[in-house]
Design an enzyme around this catalytic site. Structure first.
Site, PDB file in Angstrom:
ATOM      1  N   LYS A 255      -1.361  -7.271   4.670  1.00 31.53           N
ATOM      2  CA  LYS A 255      -1.768  -6.974   3.285  1.00 31.53           C
ATOM      3  C   LYS A 255      -0.544  -6.646   2.422  1.00 31.53           C
ATOM      4  O   LYS A 255      -0.500  -7.020   1.250  1.00 31.53           O
ATOM      5  CB  LYS A 255      -2.786  -5.834   3.264  1.00 31.53           C
ATOM      6  CG  LYS A 255      -4.051  -6.213   4.014  1.00 31.53           C
ATOM      7  CD  LYS A 255      -5.109  -5.163   3.976  1.00 31.53           C
ATOM      8  CE  LYS A 255      -6.240  -5.512   4.937  1.00 31.53           C
ATOM      9  NZ  LYS A 255      -5.877  -5.389   6.387  1.00 31.53           N
ATOM     10  N   ASP A 300       4.709   9.416   8.027  1.00 35.34           N
ATOM     11  CA  ASP A 300       3.305   9.762   8.246  1.00 35.34           C
ATOM     12  C   ASP A 300       2.619   9.778   6.881  1.00 35.34           C
ATOM     13  O   ASP A 300       3.018  10.539   5.993  1.00 35.34           O
ATOM     14  CB  ASP A 300       3.227  11.138   8.920  1.00 35.34           C
ATOM     15  CG  ASP A 300       1.799  11.457   9.360  1.00 35.34           C
ATOM     16  OD1 ASP A 300       0.844  11.054   8.659  1.00 35.34           O
ATOM     17  OD2 ASP A 300       1.642  12.104  10.402  1.00 35.34           O
ATOM     18  N   CYS A 369     -11.579  -1.894   8.874  1.00 43.96           N
ATOM     19  CA  CYS A 369     -12.232  -3.075   9.469  1.00 43.96           C
ATOM     20  C   CYS A 369     -13.322  -2.592  10.422  1.00 43.96           C
ATOM     21  O   CYS A 369     -13.266  -2.839  11.626  1.00 43.96           O
ATOM     22  CB  CYS A 369     -11.214  -3.975  10.158  1.00 43.96           C
ATOM     23  SG  CYS A 369     -10.187  -3.161  11.387  1.00 43.96           S
TER      24      CYS A 369
END
Ligand code: SAM
Length: 426
Positions: A255, A300, A369
């Site tokens: 992406k 992070d 997903c």
């Protein structure tokens, strides 16, 4: 040729043994094939039957259990693997003499009589008995079946469960500015069959054509392998030329590179990921695709080392992956029922930490997903309750509305994905 068939079954059996001992199917199959000298047809046999055997394990075991006088879990791993491999061939229509005979020939010598007898009984058995559960018929754990039935009803769930058992075709994203027709012609000259994808304009669905790694359009970045649902996530961000965008969980970069193609050389995509190794793959892809506007940063996402504000932020969060079971044959057996709840904690933390990076009037897209309630509706409800000045915007087609967000499912012919698009009030 017969020799090739036997070697293919021996290799498939070796792969299944390693998977039973904990290896991942999508790693072990290419690894074993790379060291083999099998012909392309036999290589395809190995991939199809190993992946299929792993996917359909629950269905195959039910059939084998009815045909065996010994419990399957009392058998040696390699005997059980041989039985499953044989039963899978019978399931997919390989003629019984080959499915049974050739599998017996590669089974452990001491168990050949037993494997032969059980597989012959499976070959002669009729349909699965009435009342066989959906979990057995579609070979999924019951908790996954129950979750889908609760959300979609029996017919909708069945469509998704069946789609999970169909290996996906390769889908391509064509770089903006490149004529898809030229890519289609090039792939056709390599023997591929190419169709326009139905959900995302300009995407291509490719069948055949050999190893995608050898396709010139992929090597030079004119096209990238990316499922339609992931392409639709990039579209939901609505990246525009010159924009500054953060992708907080970016590796391996499908992406992020899609966003970078759209913001162009005058824009920036800051690609964060916690895992340095995965981020190196992203940096390599950006370089190969000549996208210097991608800045890869190991970090992070719960504590992003960024200041200032961005036009858009994508949080493509780590998730249970139940929308992509068709890609990972063994994933359905590995994901714990507790995973969605545990992952939702991380997903909320990533969205919460990303929100301050969005400029007034900018937007955040959260995507996963999967379809579990915790990771979709749950995160959406939390975000709308906790993020100041957040307003949900329907993502529009091809997304089908799901609460304040949008959803696509494997039964739509793509990966299962959920998106939530939030705009920040001015
Ligand atoms: C769904 S994948 C991202 C896929 C990627 N956006 C793409 O399209 O190629 C989730 C990513 O989140 C990363 N990740 C997990 N925990 C993270 C954290 N706390 N901060 C940043 N990245 C994290 C994982 O390493 C993984 O690469």
């Amino acid at each position: 040729m017969a020799d090739g068939h036997r070697r293919a079954r021996a290799l498939a059996l070796a792969a299944l043994d390693r998977i039973e001992r904990g290896a991942h199917a999508h790693v072990v199959v290419p690894e074993l094939l790379a060291r083999s000298a099998l012909a392309p047809r036999d290589r395809a046999f190995v991939t199809d039957h190993v992946h299929g055997t792993v996917r359909l394990r629950r269905l195959l075991d039910a059939r084998l259990s009815r045909a065996s006088d010994r419990p399957l879990d009392a058998l040696d791993t390699s005997v059980r693997s041989a039985l499953r491999l044989g039963a899978h061939q019978l399931h997919t229509g390989v003629p019984p003499h080959a499915a049974v005979g050739e599998t017996v020939a590669v089974a452990p010598a001491r168990a050949r009589g037993f494997v032969n007898a059980v597989l012959r009984r499976v070959a002669g058995a009729g349909a699965d008995p009435p009342g066989t559960s959906l979990g057995v018929l579609t070979s999924h754990p019951d908790w996954i079946v129950d979750g889908l039935v609760a959300q979609l009803g029996a017919a909708g769930a069945r469509a998704v469960l069946d789609a999970d058992n169909e290996p996906p075709a390769v889908t391509l994203r064509v770089r903006p500015g490149i004529a898809p027709g030229a890519v289609v012609a090039e792939l056709a000259s390599l023997g591929a069959r190419v169709e326009a994808a139905t959900l995302v304009p300009g995407a291509l669905v490719v069948r055949g054509g050999g190893d995608p790694a050898a396709w010139p359009a992929l090597r030079d970045g004119r096209a990238t392998v990316q499922d339609q649902a992931s392409q639709a996530v990039v579209h939901a961000v609505e990246p525009a030329a010159g924009e500054r965008i953060v992708d907080v969980a970016a590796a391996p970069g499908g992406k992020a590179t899609g966003l970078a193609e759209r913001v162009g050389a005058g824009g920036t995509v800051v690609a964060l990921d916690r895992h340095a190794g995965r981020l190196r793959r992203l940096a390599g892809a950006a370089q190969r695709m000549r996208l210097p506007q991608v800045r890869a940063v190991v970090a992070d996402g719960r504590r992003p080392p960024l200041h200032g504000s961005f036009d858009a932020v994508l949080v493509d969060a780590p998730c249970s992956g139940l929308g992509v079971l068709r890609r990972r044959p063994d994933a359905r057996w590995r994901v714990a029922p507790s995973a969605p709840g545990e992952l939702a904690v991380l997903q909320r933390a990533l969205v919460g930490a990303a929100w301050p990076l969005v400029r007034a009037g900018g937007r955040l897209v959260y995507s996963v997903c999967t379809w579990t309630t915790e990771e979709t509706d749950g995160v959406a409800a939390w975000a709308l309750a906790h993020l100041p000045d957040a307003r949900a915007e329907a993502p529009g087609p091809p997304w089908r509305p799901r609460g304040p967000g949008g959803q696509l499912l494997p039964s739509d012919g793509c990966d299962g994905m959920f998106v939530l698009r939030l705009s920040r009030g001015t």
